[in-house]
Every structure is written in C-alpha cells, then in structure tokens.
Design a protein around this motif. Structure first.
Motif, PDB file in Angstrom:
ATOM      1  N   VAL A   5       0.948  -1.173  -0.031  1.00 62.71           N
ATOM      2  CA  VAL A   5       0.022  -0.009  -0.177  1.00 62.71           C
ATOM      3  C   VAL A   5       0.918   1.280  -0.140  1.00 62.71           C
ATOM      4  O   VAL A   5       0.973   2.173  -0.862  1.00 62.71           O
ATOM      5  CB  VAL A   5      -0.781  -0.082   1.161  1.00 62.71           C
ATOM      6  CG1 VAL A   5      -1.784   1.469   1.221  1.00 62.71           C
ATOM      7  CG2 VAL A   5      -2.052  -1.018   0.939  1.00 62.71           C
ATOM      8  N   GLY A   6       1.912   1.401   0.935  1.00 63.38           N
ATOM      9  CA  GLY A   6       2.875   2.250   0.931  1.00 63.38           C
ATOM     10  C   GLY A   6       3.706   2.636  -0.378  1.00 63.38           C
ATOM     11  O   GLY A   6       3.760   3.854  -0.665  1.00 63.38           O
ATOM     12  N   TYR A   7       3.949   1.477  -0.879  1.00 62.37           N
ATOM     13  CA  TYR A   7       4.816   1.545  -2.271  1.00 62.37           C
ATOM     14  C   TYR A   7       4.079   2.167  -3.179  1.00 62.37           C
ATOM     15  O   TYR A   7       4.386   2.985  -3.763  1.00 62.37           O
ATOM     16  CB  TYR A   7       5.216   0.164  -2.449  1.00 62.37           C
ATOM     17  CG  TYR A   7       6.299   0.019  -3.527  1.00 62.37           C
ATOM     18  CD1 TYR A   7       7.618   0.084  -3.328  1.00 62.37           C
ATOM     19  CD2 TYR A   7       6.004  -0.002  -4.653  1.00 62.37           C
ATOM     20  CE1 TYR A   7       8.896   0.258  -4.128  1.00 62.37           C
ATOM     21  CE2 TYR A   7       7.077  -0.019  -5.957  1.00 62.37           C
ATOM     22  CZ  TYR A   7       8.312   0.072  -5.427  1.00 62.37           C
ATOM     23  OH  TYR A   7       9.375   0.013  -6.466  1.00 62.37           O
ATOM     24  N   MET A   8       2.829   1.638  -3.460  1.00 60.59           N
ATOM     25  CA  MET A   8       1.913   2.282  -4.498  1.00 60.59           C
ATOM     26  C   MET A   8       1.596   3.381  -4.296  1.00 60.59           C
ATOM     27  O   MET A   8       1.258   4.489  -5.007  1.00 60.59           O
ATOM     28  CB  MET A   8       0.964   1.266  -4.727  1.00 60.59           C
ATOM     29  CG  MET A   8       1.156  -0.080  -5.460  1.00 60.59           C
ATOM     30  SD  MET A   8       1.606   0.284  -7.079  1.00 60.59           S
ATOM     31  CE  MET A   8       0.320   0.408  -7.864  1.00 60.59           C
ATOM     32  N   LYS A   9       1.209   3.920  -2.883  1.00 65.51           N
ATOM     33  CA  LYS A   9       1.121   5.364  -2.551  1.00 65.51           C
ATOM     34  C   LYS A   9       2.156   6.154  -2.901  1.00 65.51           C
ATOM     35  O   LYS A   9       2.072   7.381  -3.309  1.00 65.51           O
ATOM     36  CB  LYS A   9       0.516   5.401  -1.048  1.00 65.51           C
ATOM     37  CG  LYS A   9       0.622   6.725  -0.436  1.00 65.51           C
ATOM     38  CD  LYS A   9      -0.928   7.578  -0.921  1.00 65.51           C
ATOM     39  CE  LYS A   9      -1.177   8.647  -0.197  1.00 65.51           C
ATOM     40  NZ  LYS A   9      -0.429   9.994  -0.450  1.00 65.51           N
ATOM     41  N   ALA A  10       3.514   5.949  -2.759  1.00 64.03           N
ATOM     42  CA  ALA A  10       4.645   6.814  -2.787  1.00 64.03           C
ATOM     43  C   ALA A  10       4.725   6.926  -4.658  1.00 64.03           C
ATOM     44  O   ALA A  10       5.359   7.801  -4.905  1.00 64.03           O
ATOM     45  CB  ALA A  10       5.805   6.165  -2.620  1.00 64.03           C
ATOM     46  N   LEU A  11       4.234   5.944  -5.226  1.00 69.03           N
ATOM     47  CA  LEU A  11       4.456   6.027  -6.684  1.00 69.03           C
ATOM     48  C   LEU A  11       3.140   6.739  -7.161  1.00 69.03           C
ATOM     49  O   LEU A  11       3.233   7.100  -8.420  1.00 69.03           O
ATOM     50  CB  LEU A  11       4.196   4.594  -7.417  1.00 69.03           C
ATOM     51  CG  LEU A  11       5.389   3.544  -7.307  1.00 69.03           C
ATOM     52  CD1 LEU A  11       5.024   2.389  -7.820  1.00 69.03           C
ATOM     53  CD2 LEU A  11       6.762   4.231  -7.638  1.00 69.03           C
ATOM     54  N   ARG A  12       2.118   7.085  -6.133  1.00 68.44           N
ATOM     55  CA  ARG A  12       1.320   8.184  -6.661  1.00 68.44           C
ATOM     56  C   ARG A  12       0.229   7.272  -7.873  1.00 68.44           C
ATOM     57  O   ARG A  12      -0.289   7.967  -8.595  1.00 68.44           O
ATOM     58  CB  ARG A  12       1.685   9.669  -7.183  1.00 68.44           C
ATOM     59  CG  ARG A  12       2.396  10.284  -5.919  1.00 68.44           C
ATOM     60  CD  ARG A  12       2.722  11.620  -6.662  1.00 68.44           C
ATOM     61  NE  ARG A  12       3.780  12.270  -5.615  1.00 68.44           N
ATOM     62  CZ  ARG A  12       3.205  13.036  -4.535  1.00 68.44           C
ATOM     63  NH1 ARG A  12       1.699  12.968  -4.292  1.00 68.44           N
ATOM     64  NH2 ARG A  12       3.914  13.720  -3.961  1.00 68.44           N
ATOM     65  N   LYS A  13       0.120   6.276  -7.780  1.00 68.80           N
ATOM     66  CA  LYS A  13      -0.779   5.552  -8.636  1.00 68.80           C
ATOM     67  C   LYS A  13      -2.156   5.288  -7.710  1.00 68.80           C
ATOM     68  O   LYS A  13      -2.237   5.144  -6.629  1.00 68.80           O
ATOM     69  CB  LYS A  13      -0.378   4.025  -9.080  1.00 68.80           C
ATOM     70  CG  LYS A  13       1.249   4.376  -9.717  1.00 68.80           C
ATOM     71  CD  LYS A  13       1.546   2.971 -10.365  1.00 68.80           C
ATOM     72  CE  LYS A  13       2.847   3.209 -11.042  1.00 68.80           C
ATOM     73  NZ  LYS A  13       3.202   1.959 -11.820  1.00 68.80           N
TER      74      LYS A  13
END
Length: 200
Positions: free
Chosen positions: A94-102
């Motif tokens: 979740v955090g990884y994808m949030k950081a990618l702004r997807k």
C-alpha cells in the motif's frame, strides 16, 4: 489505448492453490474494463527454488517491479492468520503504491471497524477484555480503549489501521467492505477503474 493493469495485492498468494481465486479476480477485473495482474504473474521462473533469502529477495524484487509497471492496485485488508491485522507485506505494498502516486483501493470481507476486530480477537482467543483509554497528554488519542498489554486500540471508524485505510482514501481511493468478498473486491476495482478513466 492499452487496457489499464491493476496489481492484485493480498495474502491470496499464500493459499495452497491460489490460481482459482486469482482467476476469479481477473474475471471481475475484465468486467470492469481493466486487467488484473497477480503477484505470481511476475514470479515466473522461481518455481522449485528452495525457501531462503535468495528466493525471498527474488520475490520482493519481482513484486516491486510488477508494481512499478502497473497502473493501479487493489489491496485485501482482511485480517491475516486469524488475527485482526492485515498481511504486513500487503501493508508495505500500500505504501509503495502510494509513494508511486498510482490509484489504489482496498477491500475486505469483514465490515467491522478495526477496534471491534481487536476487541473480538482478545475476547475470543485470550478471554480478555479491552479497557477504557484516557486521552494522552501529547498529540491526538486515536482510540477509546487499550488492550491488556496497555497498547492503545487506535483507528476509530476505520476498517484497518488508519495509516492504511485513511491513506487509501487520501489517495482518492475507496475502502470497500462486504461479507461476500467478490462484492467488496468488485467495488474496489470499479473505484480504481474510474480513477483511471474507465467506466463511471
């Protein structure tokens, strides 16, 4: 125009036979105008390798590369291993994808608020009750009770830890809950599809 691809995150990968559930998820994704991509789709060639650090590193690298390549993701927020907390690997994602702004969304088949999940866990497993929590002297107190070890049971009004639930919503995504997992999953997929300009 290419069909948007969604990463299907959650502990389904740990089932003895995950393929049928992933197949159903992918079918629901197609009906919503997107393509579902399972973590296992990026792990081809790792079959037969012995458990251990080299395999784990290969899996993590493969999953991160897959998340880099997709357009969005949906995350299973169910409690894992019979507890109230979600799979921690999925929480990282979740955090990884949030950081990618997807675009992201979450889903669960357990509509109870997170504090209720924690309360039931301690009562059912240990026969223990939660205690009322006084407000802390510093910062916000995000819960009304404490567990038997004194830890605050936080995230009132959320399905999971607020960093996950509210984090998804602040990204514009939906957290869907329904006892029928397919209903919850489909709602999450539709919400991401709309964010990607597919459907309405």
């Amino acid at each position: 125009m290419a069909t948007p691809r969604l990463y299907l995150a959650g502990p389904t990968v740990f089932l003895p036979e995950p393929e049928p559930e992933f197949a159903r998820m992918k079918s629901i994704c197609r009906a919503c105008g997107v393509e579902g991509v399972a973590p296992l789709d990026g792990q081809m060639g790792l079959e037969g390798l012995p458990p251990g650090r080299p395999l784990l590193e290969a899996i993590v690298r493969a999953d991160m590369a897959l998340m880099d390549s997709v357009d969005g993701a949906v995350f299973c927020l169910d409690g894992f291993r019979r507890g109230p907390e979600m799979d921690t690997g999925t929480a990282f994602e979740v955090g990884y994808m949030k950081a990618l702004r997807k675009p992201i969304a979450g889903w669960t088949r357990d509509p109870r608020p997170y504090p209720d999940r924690v309360s039931s866990f301690f009562r059912d497993v240990f026969g223990l009750e939660l205690a009322a929590a006084a407000a802390g002297a510093t910062g916000g107190t995000s819960g009304l009770t404490r567990d038997p070890d004194g830890w605050l049971v936080h995230s009132e009004g959320c399905i999971q830890n607020a960093m996950v639930h509210v984090g998804i919503e602040l990204s514009g995504g939906l957290v869907a809950a329904a006892q029928d997992w397919e209903d919850a999953f489909a709602a999450a997929v539709r919400s991401v599809a709309v964010l990607l300009g597919v459907g309405a």
